[in-house]
Design a protein around this motif. Structure first.
Motif: not given
Ligand SMILES: [Zn+2]
Length: 232
Positions: A59, A96, A128-132, A134, A144
């Motif tokens: 990410v 980031h 938890y990343d809302p984009n899901g 890796y 995340s």
């Protein structure tokens, strides 16, 4: 004896202890009862030893370098302990930057407060990343980037002995290696072209250790990473 002072008090002086009279009241210091100096208030020493961990989350555009510096408290006494003192995160990519700086400052503040800091690992790892999330190299799932930073802190706390390292027994390791060899031999279409994962390409996700390492053999699902097994 009481002395009445009839004049105005215009000044006073605190009487200094007479060195000759005080020494005889003090118990002589025994070498074994020497007081231990505990560092309750820590000033940052000029240099601290630390460890830098490199992570390459997909990410972020570039690798991130996480440095955790430790401080040695009460060195040379029975209370000597190594505690994390501060964390820095460096990266070429700046997307980031803002929250990473904020996170490192808050974590460093918690480190410096002292006491048990291991709770940080659980807190960070459950973000938890809302984009899901890796998959890391080796097939470990990271929900995340924050969770991966938490995983690095966990690794560090294990390395300096603040968290227990749950090592697998040699027998478990051997059994897993045998199972794996047997499974790979039974696969006719082994895809060895890309070694993205440490585990067989068709391994599925383990609910216990979040690694794509579960194989099914003889009706039993076994995780090659943590050894978790379910049959039937
Ligand atoms: Zn597992």
């Amino acid at each position: 004896m009481t002395v009445k002072i009839s004049n105005k008090i215009v000044g006073y002086r605190v009487k200094k202890a007479d060195p000759e009279t005080t020494t005889e009241h003090q118990a002589p210091l025994q070498p074994e009862s020497k007081p231990v100096q505990m560092n309750e208030y820590i000033e940052r020493p000029d240099f601290l030893l630390g460890t830098t961990y490199k992570i390459k989350p997909p990410v972020a555009e570039h690798a991130m370098y996480i440095t955790i510096n430790d401080i040695l408290l009460n060195e040379g006494t029975d209370h000597e302990s190594r505690q994390p003192y501060e964390v820095f995160i460096n990266s070429k990519s700046m997307e980031h930057f803002q929250w990473v700086i904020a996170l490192t400052r808050v974590i460093s503040a918690v480190f410096r407060k002292g006491g048990d800091v291991t709770f940080l690992v659980e807190e960070l790892r459950s973000v938890y990343d809302p984009n899901g999330g890796y998959f890391k190299k080796g097939g470990v799932f990271m929900p995340s980037l924050v969770a991966e930073i938490g995983a690095v802190i966990e690794k560090h706390l294990k390395a300096i002995g603040l968290l227990e390292n749950e090592e697998m027994s040699e027998t478990t390791k051997r059994i897993l290696a045998e199972k794996r060899a047997e499974f790979e031999a039974s696969q006719t279409t082994a895809t060895n072209d890309e070694k993205a994962s440490d585990y067989p390409a068709n391994a599925t996700m383990c609910g216990k250790c979040n690694t794509k390492a579960v194989i099914v053999m003889d009706g039993c699902a076994t995780c090659l990473s943590c050894g978790d097994s379910k049959c039937g």
